[in-house]
Design an enzyme around this catalytic site. Structure first.
Site, PDB file in Angstrom:
ATOM      1  CG  ASP A 156      -6.941  -4.331  -2.940  1.00  0.00           C
ATOM      2  OD1 ASP A 156      -7.296  -5.385  -3.486  1.00  0.00           O
ATOM      3  OD2 ASP A 156      -7.330  -3.987  -1.818  1.00  0.00           O
TER       4      ASP A 156
ATOM      5  NE  ARG B 240     -12.702  -1.116  -1.004  1.00  0.00           N
ATOM      6  CZ  ARG B 240     -13.432  -1.611  -0.021  1.00  0.00           C
ATOM      7  NH1 ARG B 240     -14.751  -1.501  -0.043  1.00  0.00           N
ATOM      8  NH2 ARG B 240     -12.882  -2.241   0.991  1.00  0.00           N
TER       9      ARG B 240
ATOM     10  CG  ASP C  62      -2.049  -1.039   1.008  1.00  0.00           C
ATOM     11  OD1 ASP C  62      -2.554  -1.163  -0.119  1.00  0.00           O
ATOM     12  OD2 ASP C  62      -2.384  -1.737   1.980  1.00  0.00           O
TER      13      ASP C  62
ATOM     14  CB  THR D 119     -12.387 -13.546  -1.253  1.00  0.00           C
ATOM     15  OG1 THR D 119     -12.644 -12.138  -1.334  1.00  0.00           O
ATOM     16  CG2 THR D 119     -13.177 -14.150  -0.095  1.00  0.00           C
TER      17      THR D 119
ATOM     18  CD1 TRP E 140      -9.294  -2.207  -4.718  1.00  0.00           C
ATOM     19  CD2 TRP E 140      -8.965  -0.031  -5.155  1.00  0.00           C
ATOM     20  NE1 TRP E 140      -9.478  -1.503  -3.545  1.00  0.00           N
ATOM     21  CE2 TRP E 140      -9.283  -0.170  -3.789  1.00  0.00           C
ATOM     22  CE3 TRP E 140      -8.711   1.235  -5.662  1.00  0.00           C
ATOM     23  CZ2 TRP E 140      -9.358   0.921  -2.911  1.00  0.00           C
ATOM     24  CZ3 TRP E 140      -8.792   2.329  -4.794  1.00  0.00           C
ATOM     25  CH2 TRP E 140      -9.113   2.171  -3.435  1.00  0.00           C
TER      26      TRP E 140
ATOM     27  N   GLY F 145      -6.628 -18.847  -6.136  1.00  0.00           N
ATOM     28  CA  GLY F 145      -7.246 -17.593  -5.718  1.00  0.00           C
ATOM     29  C   GLY F 145      -8.084 -17.765  -4.462  1.00  0.00           C
TER      30      GLY F 145
HETATM   31  N1  GLY Z   1      -7.303  -1.817  -0.327  1.00  0.00           N
HETATM   32  C1  GLY Z   1      -8.138  -2.348   0.665  1.00  0.00           C
HETATM   33  C2  GLY Z   1      -9.580  -2.160   0.391  1.00  0.00           C
HETATM   34  O1  GLY Z   1      -9.977  -1.816  -0.698  1.00  0.00           O
HETATM   35  O2  GLY Z   1     -10.347  -2.371   1.305  1.00  0.00           O
END
Ligand code: GLY
Length: 402
Positions: A182, A254, A118, A242, A258, A240
Site C-alpha cells: 500500500d 487491493r 499512511d 500477508t 495500490w 513476505g
Molecule cells: N491500506 C489499507 C487497506 O488497503 O486496507
C-alpha cells in the site's frame, strides 16, 4: 448486487492482456457523467452530518457512522471527496467543509498521531489537494510536516519506509523493518515535498523505497506480497507475509491495485520508464485474473467458496490504469487495452455496484475491508473516493492530487 459466474479470461493477446480489452466498451460518456452526478448528490446529502466529521472506514449495513480524526488511515478520503465535489460543481459549501475538516488534520499533526506510513494518504487528499485548489500556505506547511514525519520512518540499510507501528519499537517487533504494498500510494507526498521545498531528500527516499518494494514485494509473475520484512541493520530480506489477504503466497487484489497506481505515479514523478513498465506488469497480472464483470475477488488465490468481491480494489484500478495510459508513450499499443479496461471497470461499478436506489449513505456496494475479519460486502470510504476520482478522470479535465 451482481453475482455473475466467475470466468478466467480465455483469450490472451500478444501483450499478455485479455483480448476483450482491444475493443472499446459500450459505455456512453453521458452515462458516466450521470453516475458522477448521482455520486455528488450523495456527497451533498452527507455534507451536514459529516461537515467536520468523517465516515468510518467501512459501513455497517451499507451505512457509515461518523467518527473523529484522531487515528486510522481513511479520514482523508471523505475530505478528498469534498475537494472533488468542489472542483466539479464550483459550490463553495464543499470547499468550506474540506477546510473545516483540514483543521482536524492540523490538530492531528500536533497531537503526534503520526506513527504510520499512511501520512501519504492522509495529507495528500486533505492538504496537497487543498493547496492545489486554494493556494493557501497552511496546507503546504501541514503537508511538508507530514512528509518530514514519513521520512523519519525510513530505514537506510534495507532502503525502505516502515509501514506500521513505532519505528523505534523493540528489535523483535513484527512491524520493525516491514514494508507493505500500500505504501506505494504514500510516496507522492514525498515526491511533492521535494518539488515544493527544493530539497531532493524526500524524493530520493521515495525512489529508494520504490526500488526496494520492487525487489521484494513484487513476485516474478507480476503478483504482489502484501507485506515484506527486512533486517533493518543488515538490510537482508526476511520474507513476505500477508495481513489482509488470504495467505502469505496469495495475491490480495487491493494491494495489487495500490501498486499499479503507485508505480504509475512514481514513473511520472521520476521520469523513469522502468517504473511505468513495473506498473504495466502489475496491471497485466491483475487484468488476467479478473472476473467477467471486471471487479476482482478480494484475493485472487482465495478458495472458490470465498467468492467475495472488492469493489474498492476495482475503483483504485480504474484510476491506476488511467494514470498508466497517461504515462505510456502515446503510440504504445498497450494504452488502448488499459483505457478500455479502466472504462469497462468504471461502467461495471456504475451499473452494478452503485448504491443508487439502495438505503445507504455510501457510494459503492461490495467493498471488502478485511474478509478474514468478517468485514466485506460493505461500502468502503476509499472505494467511494477512487470511484469518484475515476468518474472525474473519465469525464473532466482534471489535475490529480497525488
Ligand atoms: N491500506 C489499507 C487497506 O488497503 O486496507
Amino acid at each position: 448486487m451482481p453475482r455473475r459466474p466467475a470466468a478466467l479470461r480465455a483469450s490472451i493477446s500478444d501483450h499478455g492482456l485479455p483480448d476483450e480489452y482491444t475493443q472499446s466498451p459500450d459505455i456512453e460518456r453521458a452515462e458516466l457523467a450521470r453516475a458522477l452526478s448521482v455520486a455528488i448528490d450523495q456527497i451533498d446529502r452527507n455534507l451536514d452530518d459529516y461537515y467536520d466529521r468523517f465516515p468510518e472506514p467501512s459501513s455497517d449495513n451499507l451505512t457509515y457512522s461518523p467518527t473523529g480524526n484522531t487515528d486510522g488511515w481513511t479520514t482523508s478520503f471523505w475530505t478528498g471527496l469534498c475537494w472533488l465535489a468542489y472542483e466539479v460543481t464550483g459550490d463553495s459549501r464543499y470547499r468550506k467543509a474540506a477546510e473545516a475538516q483540514f483543521e482536524t488534520f492540523e490538530r492531528r499533526l500536533k497531537s503526534g498521531e503520526v506513527k504510520t506510513h499512511d501520512l501519504g494518504f492522509l495529507y495528500t487528499l486533505s492538504a496537497i489537494a487543498g493547496h492545489r485548489l486554494t493556494g493557501n500556505d497552511r496546507y503546504q506547511s501541514a503537508a511538508v510536516t507530514a512528509a518530514d514525519y514519513l521520512v523519519d520512518r525510513f530505514w537506510e540499510a534495507p532502503g525502505l519506509i516502515q509501514a506500521w507501528g513505532d519505528h523505534e519499537a523493540s528489535e523483535d517487533s513484527w512491524e520493525r523493518g516491514r514494508m507493505i504494498v500500500d505504501s506505494m500510494m504514500n510516496l507522492p507526498l514525498l515526491f511533492w515535498a521535494s518539488e515544493t521545498t527544493g530539497d531532493p531528500t524526500y524524493a530520493s527516499i521515495a525512489e529508494t523505497h520504490a526500488r526496494t518494494n520492487g525487489q521484494h514485494i513484487i513476485r516474478q509473475d507480476g503478483s504482489t506480497f502484501h507485506t515484506f520484512k527486512c533486517d533493518v541493520d543488515t538490510g537482508k530480506p526476511v520474507g513476505g507475509e500477508t495481513a489482509q489477504g488470504y495467505n502469505a503466497s496469495s495475491c490480495w487484489s487491493r494491494g495489487q491495485t495500490w501498486a499499479i497506481y503507485g508505480y504509475a505515479l512514481a514513473g511520472d514523478y521520476t521520469g523513469e520508464g522502468e517504473y511505468v513498465e513495473i506498473a504495466a506488469k502489475l496491471a497485466n497480472y491483475y487484468l488476467s485474473k479478473l472476473e467477467d464483470d471486471h471487479v476482482p475477488r478480494w484475493d485472487f488465490d482465495a478458495p472458490p467458496d470465498q467468492d467475495i468481491r472488492d469493489s474498492s480494489a476495482a475503483a483504485i484500478a480504474v484510476c491506476g490504469l488511467h494514470e498508466l495510459t497517461c504515462q505510456l508513450p502515446f503510440a504504445d499499443d498497450r494504452t488502448r487495452f488499459y483505457r478500455n479496461a479502466a472504462l469497462s471497470t468504471l461502467g461495471s461499478l456504475a451499473t452494478d455496484y452503485s448504491t443508487e436506489d439502495t438505503e445507504s449513505n455510501g457510494l459503492l456496494t461490495d467493498g471488502a475491508y478485511d474478509p478474514s475479519d468478517g468485514d466485506y460486502d460493505e461500502c468502503c470510504i476509499w472505494g467511494d473516493y477512487f470511484y469518484v476520482e475515476g468518474l472525474v478522470r473519465a469525464t473532466q479535465h482534471w489535475t490529480r492530487y497525488w
